[in-house]
Design an enzyme around this catalytic site. Sequence first.
Site, PDB file in Angstrom:
ATOM      1  N   ASP A 117       0.850  -1.191   0.000  1.00  0.00           N
ATOM      2  CA  ASP A 117       0.000   0.000   0.000  1.00  0.00           C
ATOM      3  C   ASP A 117       0.888   1.244   0.000  1.00  0.00           C
ATOM      4  O   ASP A 117       0.710   2.160   0.803  1.00  0.00           O
ATOM      5  CB  ASP A 117      -0.923   0.000   1.219  1.00  0.00           C
ATOM      6  CG  ASP A 117      -2.066   1.004   1.099  1.00  0.00           C
ATOM      7  OD1 ASP A 117      -2.418   1.367  -0.041  1.00  0.00           O
ATOM      8  OD2 ASP A 117      -2.616   1.411   2.142  1.00  0.00           O
ATOM      9  N   LEU A 118       1.831   1.265  -0.932  1.00  0.00           N
ATOM     10  CA  LEU A 118       2.845   2.317  -0.961  1.00  0.00           C
ATOM     11  C   LEU A 118       2.298   3.551  -1.667  1.00  0.00           C
ATOM     12  O   LEU A 118       2.146   3.562  -2.887  1.00  0.00           O
ATOM     13  CB  LEU A 118       4.105   1.805  -1.674  1.00  0.00           C
ATOM     14  CG  LEU A 118       5.342   2.696  -1.560  1.00  0.00           C
ATOM     15  CD1 LEU A 118       5.864   2.697  -0.132  1.00  0.00           C
ATOM     16  CD2 LEU A 118       6.423   2.233  -2.519  1.00  0.00           C
TER      17      LEU A 118
END
Length: 272
Positions: free
Chosen positions: A167-168
């Site tokens: 979930d960058l």
Amino acid sequence: MTPAPLSPWLDRWGLSPDGDAFQTTYTKSWLMPVRRGAAAAMLKVATSEEEIRGAQLMDWWAGDGAARVLAREDAALLLERLPATRSLADMARTGDDEGATRILCAVADRLHAPRLQGIPPGLVPLEVWLRALAPAAATHGGVLAKARKAAEALLAEPRDIAVLHGDLHHENVLDAGARGWLAIDPKGVLGERGYDYATLLFNPDEAVAVRPGRLARQVAVVAEAARLEPARLTQWALIHAGVSYAWCLADNMFVDASRRMAEMATALADPG
């Protein structure tokens, strides 16, 4: 008043509250800014396996590309509180979208680097992470069917397997001052590293993401900064947009916005 899930950890780790407690939007984990002596920290008590897995991964990164873990036990995590005087989201919104993207790519490089201790246990394989695509595609077809087809093709011939954040994006990489930019809140996924860059292409918000030509420009920036094939990165963008749409349909949240992102990614990946 300190919420019950947080109270035991204040005494156990010698912490004092330094702000109000709050809960995360999706998982409802509890967080509270605290101090341990003079040091600013964030206490988090997870309420899901996903959050616990993320805490384990933060510990494994040991402050290399990610914020430092000060203590971890069961569902509780004590994390250093970073100064965060600059914001990647603000950079993207106010004229330096490319600069923010390049910072995110540099952080991803650090997170993906092999460690001497090998791959940590308990990571979710990427094909499992994307499992919501298949039933959503079967039910709704359209852009979801195209995303599922792309996922089947790329997962069949994976490249550059790495430990992924999962979930960058702009809000999950914080300014640590002299130590640079550091990640927080990973999901803990194992798979082709190209997938980890797809999230940032649709962030920090819809207003930025839908700017005319923005997705194509950002794909070019990421491909160059992360040493990826633009065509394959575009397929990962379609896959991520598709699975995000599938998640939103299942939760009945942000359905219209996620559909627009999926349609935009489809148009770029399959212009014909």
